[in-house]
Design an enzyme around this catalytic site. Structure first.
Site, PDB file in Angstrom:
ATOM      1  N   LYS A   1       0.892  -1.174   0.000  1.00 44.89           N
ATOM      2  CA  LYS A   1       0.000   0.000   0.000  1.00 44.89           C
ATOM      3  C   LYS A   1       0.928   1.221   0.000  1.00 44.89           C
ATOM      4  O   LYS A   1       1.422   1.646   1.043  1.00 44.89           O
ATOM      5  CB  LYS A   1      -0.878  -0.032   1.248  1.00 44.89           C
ATOM      6  CG  LYS A   1      -2.211   0.718   1.105  1.00 44.89           C
ATOM      7  CD  LYS A   1      -2.104   2.160   0.709  1.00 44.89           C
ATOM      8  CE  LYS A   1      -1.807   3.074   1.872  1.00 44.89           C
ATOM      9  NZ  LYS A   1      -1.558   4.469   1.444  1.00 44.89           N
TER      10      LYS A   1
ATOM     11  N   GLU B   1       2.785   8.334  14.944  1.00 46.72           N
ATOM     12  CA  GLU B   1       1.372   8.086  15.301  1.00 46.72           C
ATOM     13  C   GLU B   1       0.790   6.967  14.442  1.00 46.72           C
ATOM     14  O   GLU B   1       0.073   6.096  14.937  1.00 46.72           O
ATOM     15  CB  GLU B   1       0.542   9.374  15.157  1.00 46.72           C
ATOM     16  CG  GLU B   1       0.846  10.414  16.240  1.00 46.72           C
ATOM     17  CD  GLU B   1       0.858   9.824  17.670  1.00 46.72           C
ATOM     18  OE1 GLU B   1      -0.100   9.100  18.018  1.00 46.72           O
ATOM     19  OE2 GLU B   1       1.836  10.065  18.413  1.00 46.72           O
TER      20      GLU B   1
ATOM     21  N   GLU C   1       9.418   1.717  10.740  1.00 46.06           N
ATOM     22  CA  GLU C   1      10.457   2.747  10.603  1.00 46.06           C
ATOM     23  C   GLU C   1       9.739   4.080  10.719  1.00 46.06           C
ATOM     24  O   GLU C   1       8.995   4.463   9.814  1.00 46.06           O
ATOM     25  CB  GLU C   1      11.137   2.640   9.232  1.00 46.06           C
ATOM     26  CG  GLU C   1      11.848   1.318   8.983  1.00 46.06           C
ATOM     27  CD  GLU C   1      13.045   1.118   9.884  1.00 46.06           C
ATOM     28  OE1 GLU C   1      13.621   2.124  10.341  1.00 46.06           O
ATOM     29  OE2 GLU C   1      13.384  -0.036  10.154  1.00 46.06           O
TER      30      GLU C   1
ATOM     31  N   CYS D   1      13.657  11.113   7.260  1.00 44.10           N
ATOM     32  CA  CYS D   1      13.507  10.713   8.668  1.00 44.10           C
ATOM     33  C   CYS D   1      14.777  10.978   9.460  1.00 44.10           C
ATOM     34  O   CYS D   1      14.710  11.156  10.672  1.00 44.10           O
ATOM     35  CB  CYS D   1      13.132   9.246   8.738  1.00 44.10           C
ATOM     36  SG  CYS D   1      14.221   8.235   7.742  1.00 44.10           S
TER      37      CYS D   1
ATOM     38  N   GLU E   1       9.087  16.270  15.682  1.00 44.66           N
ATOM     39  CA  GLU E   1       9.504  16.107  14.288  1.00 44.66           C
ATOM     40  C   GLU E   1       8.751  17.106  13.411  1.00 44.66           C
ATOM     41  O   GLU E   1       7.519  17.129  13.403  1.00 44.66           O
ATOM     42  CB  GLU E   1       9.228  14.686  13.798  1.00 44.66           C
ATOM     43  CG  GLU E   1       9.771  14.469  12.402  1.00 44.66           C
ATOM     44  CD  GLU E   1       9.485  13.086  11.830  1.00 44.66           C
ATOM     45  OE1 GLU E   1       8.318  12.660  11.838  1.00 44.66           O
ATOM     46  OE2 GLU E   1      10.448  12.443  11.355  1.00 44.66           O
TER      47      GLU E   1
HETATM   48  P1  NAD Z   1       2.261   8.710   7.239  1.00 40.98           P
HETATM   49  O1  NAD Z   1       2.371   8.046   8.560  1.00 40.98           O
HETATM   50  O2  NAD Z   1       1.255   9.785   7.067  1.00 40.98           O
HETATM   51  O3  NAD Z   1       1.908   7.620   6.101  1.00 40.98           O
HETATM   52  C1  NAD Z   1       2.719   6.507   5.856  1.00 40.98           C
HETATM   53  C2  NAD Z   1       1.883   5.436   5.183  1.00 40.98           C
HETATM   54  O4  NAD Z   1       0.927   4.933   6.121  1.00 40.98           O
HETATM   55  C3  NAD Z   1       1.061   5.934   3.980  1.00 40.98           C
HETATM   56  O5  NAD Z   1       1.039   4.936   2.994  1.00 40.98           O
HETATM   57  C4  NAD Z   1      -0.316   6.133   4.593  1.00 40.98           C
HETATM   58  O6  NAD Z   1      -1.360   6.063   3.653  1.00 40.98           O
HETATM   59  C5  NAD Z   1      -0.368   4.973   5.570  1.00 40.98           C
HETATM   60  N1  NAD Z   1      -1.323   5.154   6.672  1.00 40.98           N
HETATM   61  C6  NAD Z   1      -1.691   6.310   7.279  1.00 40.98           C
HETATM   62  N2  NAD Z   1      -2.583   6.054   8.252  1.00 40.98           N
HETATM   63  C7  NAD Z   1      -2.777   4.713   8.274  1.00 40.98           C
HETATM   64  C8  NAD Z   1      -3.582   3.834   9.056  1.00 40.98           C
HETATM   65  N3  NAD Z   1      -4.387   4.291  10.031  1.00 40.98           N
HETATM   66  N4  NAD Z   1      -3.512   2.517   8.813  1.00 40.98           N
HETATM   67  C9  NAD Z   1      -2.706   2.041   7.870  1.00 40.98           C
HETATM   68  N5  NAD Z   1      -1.936   2.811   7.066  1.00 40.98           N
HETATM   69  C10 NAD Z   1      -1.974   4.134   7.280  1.00 40.98           C
HETATM   70  O7  NAD Z   1       3.725   9.214   6.876  1.00 40.98           O
HETATM   71  P2  NAD Z   1       4.196  10.090   5.632  1.00 40.98           P
HETATM   72  O8  NAD Z   1       3.766  11.501   5.825  1.00 40.98           O
HETATM   73  O9  NAD Z   1       3.850   9.399   4.349  1.00 40.98           O
HETATM   74  O10 NAD Z   1       5.806   9.982   5.810  1.00 40.98           O
HETATM   75  C11 NAD Z   1       6.520  10.801   6.676  1.00 40.98           C
HETATM   76  C12 NAD Z   1       6.863  10.074   7.968  1.00 40.98           C
HETATM   77  O11 NAD Z   1       7.587   8.889   7.691  1.00 40.98           O
HETATM   78  C13 NAD Z   1       7.778  10.887   8.873  1.00 40.98           C
HETATM   79  O12 NAD Z   1       7.357  10.808  10.212  1.00 40.98           O
HETATM   80  C14 NAD Z   1       9.135  10.228   8.711  1.00 40.98           C
HETATM   81  O13 NAD Z   1      10.011  10.408   9.792  1.00 40.98           O
HETATM   82  C15 NAD Z   1       8.753   8.810   8.521  1.00 40.98           C
HETATM   83  N6  NAD Z   1       9.846   8.105   7.831  1.00 40.98           N
HETATM   84  C16 NAD Z   1      10.632   7.244   8.554  1.00 40.98           C
HETATM   85  C17 NAD Z   1      11.700   6.584   7.932  1.00 40.98           C
HETATM   86  C18 NAD Z   1      12.603   5.650   8.702  1.00 40.98           C
HETATM   87  O14 NAD Z   1      13.407   4.960   8.077  1.00 40.98           O
HETATM   88  N7  NAD Z   1      12.524   5.590  10.028  1.00 40.98           N
HETATM   89  C19 NAD Z   1      11.939   6.822   6.573  1.00 40.98           C
HETATM   90  C20 NAD Z   1      11.124   7.702   5.883  1.00 40.98           C
HETATM   91  C21 NAD Z   1      10.069   8.330   6.520  1.00 40.98           C
END
Ligand code: NAD
Length: 498
Positions: free
Chosen positions: A173, A229, A248, A282, A384
């Site tokens: 997804k 979250e 992650e 991240c 963040e």
């Molecule tokens: P996000 O949490 O909004 O979304 C990530 C994914 O989760 C998307 O595909 C989204 O559609 C899905 N999602 C959202 N709510 C969901 C739910 N309730 N159930 C299932 N899936 C759900 O994050 P984003 O804005 O796309 O990415 C930015 C975040 O990702 C930042 O916090 C960043 O730090 C983190 N990140 C971490 C790493 C790492 O390696 N630790 C790498 C890249 C990004």
């Protein structure tokens, strides 16, 4: 690039069962670049059905056979990189020079995990008595990958390559902001010989498609990269079904610059760590902890140099910084800039505003921001932001630097800048940080474990550990003795443990 994209299930494209579609916007000019089928729960179920059907065949290949297919995938991916780079830039607005550098490395993940699939050895642990005891790592089954928009294909590749190597089948997804390259990867894997149904992609939204995938009891592992979250929600859902989870999540990485480091090197490091990807990574260097004795000089040079970073059209080779990915993301950064300005004591030394000029009118641009006089407990130094904002914080001693670096809820990455080798390692060993670079930042390798401590996540990507986390251990215990054993017989023979 074609404009209309469907779901990729069972080796082919198909519309969403509901017929719904959503659009993908180019953050540089606001234009719609694609219309994409919007998957929901029923589509996720169909994708899991396909992945379950494909599991028997894929998992019964030898590691060497899967490895050969994955090496071909690396070659096909390499050939299609120019097209993938261009699409990724249109989806997320990152500058061409960054996307080219990042994506050129993606085939390495397939090659590395192909080699792991071929060469991975199981163990024969000691076992008391006359026994042959051995373990086998077997695949988990159908796994689910939920990915963000910031490095769409890199992050997906980090999950897909070990999953394939270990013999799993999968449902992806991707982020609703950047689903296209994940779909294209389906074509590439198919060309390389990955059987239909092994890799399935259902674009859609988190609350619908994402929730359906992450609450399914038919998925044996969930691997999410996203916000903290989201991670908590997905981990709770996984817990309800006893599904394995890798997450992650967010970060608040610090650079720690000691007084023996060359000023220009600290400045170049900070610009790179803090502003690459318009700060949307991240491991973004969101805090510069700098020894008080070099603080003023570093700040002066930072402010001079940041003004020369070239913002512009992301597809242009000369552009150094693109727009942010969305209106929402820029709103968040602007909100935090306001919070920083209003918090007692912090000073905005540069940026944080929208650049002037017609060229920037339609894109979600923001000038990189440098805050000085920041205290470690301020919100801008704790939360963040996920944008091009760096908080400069002076320190007086090594202990203080370590305490500030460790003083957030996150624990993803830190970089240490010093010429003193003993101090570098001493500090590294005290950091609560999954990834620690010494005299570098933003370095990654498919062989090297990646992931966070504390609220930055669970599990690790990359390396043997990632392969192993996509398997489960089967222990096989063979009695080598022909002596008959009968626990209940009164035959005067010694019994087990007696
Ligand atoms: P996000 O949490 O909004 O979304 C990530 C994914 O989760 C998307 O595909 C989204 O559609 C899905 N999602 C959202 N709510 C969901 C739910 N309730 N159930 C299932 N899936 C759900 O994050 P984003 O804005 O796309 O990415 C930015 C975040 O990702 C930042 O916090 C960043 O730090 C983190 N990140 C971490 C790493 C790492 O390696 N630790 C790498 C890249 C990004």
């Amino acid at each position: 690039m074609k404009k209309n994209w469907d779901l990729f299930i069972d080796g082919g494209y198909r519309p969403a069962i509901s017929g719904k579609r959503f659009t993908v916007e180019n953050p540089w000019n606001g234009e719609t670049i694609a219309s994409v089928a919007e998957g929901e729960a029923a589509d996720i179920e169909a994708a899991i059905d396909a992945a379950e059907r494909a599991f028997g065949g894929w998992s019964s290949l030898s590691g060497a056979e899967r490895g050969d297919i994955m090496h071909r995938a690396a070659d096909h991916l390499k050939k299609r990189l120019p097209e993938l780079v261009t699409i990724e830039i249109d989806q997320i607005g990152r500058a061409r020079r960054e996307m080219t550098a990042q994506m050129a490395r993606l085939p390495e993940w397939f090659s590395y995990f192909a080699a792991v699939a071929r060469t991975h050895e199981d163990t024969a642990p000691p076992f008391a008595g006359d026994y042959l005891n051995y373990t086998k790592r077997v695949p988990l089954g159908v796994v689910g990958h939920v990915t963000p928009w910031n490095h769409p294909l890199l992050i997906l590749t980090k999950k897909v390559a070990p999953s394939l190597a270990a013999g799993n089948t999968m449902v992806v997804k991707p982020s609703e902001l950047a689903p296209i390259t994940s779909l294209l990867l389906g074509e590439i894997l198919k060309e390389a010989g990955v059987p239909d149904g092994v890799y399935n992609v259902v674009p859609g939204f988190g609350a619908t498609a994402g929730a359906a995938l992450t609450t399914s009891a038919r998925v044996r592992k969930l691997d999410l990269t996203g916000g903290t979250e989201t991670g908590k929600r997905v981990a709770a859902a996984a817990g309800a079904n006893l599904v394995k989870i890798a997450a992650e999540l967010g970060g608040k990485a610090a650079l720690i610059a000691f007084e023996d480091m060359n000023i220009e090197r600290v400045v170049a490091a900070t610009l790179f760590a803090s502003f690459i990807a318009t700060g949307q990574t991240c491991v973004q260097g969101s805090r510069l902890l700098v020894h008080r004795s070099i603080h003023d000089e570093v700040v002066k040079r930072l402010v001079e140099r940041v003004a020369h970073i070239r913002l512009g059209a992301p597809q242009d080779e000369a552009t150094q910084l693109g727009p942010m990915v969305s209106q929402r993301q820029r709103d968040t950064v602007e909100r935090y800039v306001r919070i920083g300005v209003e918090e007692d004591g912090a000073t905005l030394a540069y940026g944080g505003t929208r650049p002037d000029g017609d060229a920037f009118d339609k894109g979600y641009f923001i000038k990189p921001a440098i805050f000085i006089n920041v205290r470690p407990d301020m919100r801008i130094a704790q939360e963040e932001i996920f944008g091009p904002v760096v908080c400069v914080i002076p320190f007086d001693s090594e202990e203080e630097a370590i305490s500030i670096a460790n003083g957030t809820e996150f624990g993803l990455a830190t970089s240490i800048w010093t010429r003193d080798i003993a101090r570098a390692h001493r500090v590294a060993h005290k950091l609560l940080s999954g990834i620690t670079w010494i005299n570098d930042h933003h370095r990654i390798d498919p062989a090297s474990p990646w992931g966070g401590f504390k609220m930055s996540g669970l599990g690790r990507e990359n390396g043997l550990v990632a392969y192993e986390e996509y398997t489960q251990i089967q222990n096989i215990i063979v009695n080598l003795s022909d002596t008959e054993f009968d626990w209940y017989a009164d035959d005067g023979q010694p019994k087990r443990y007696s």
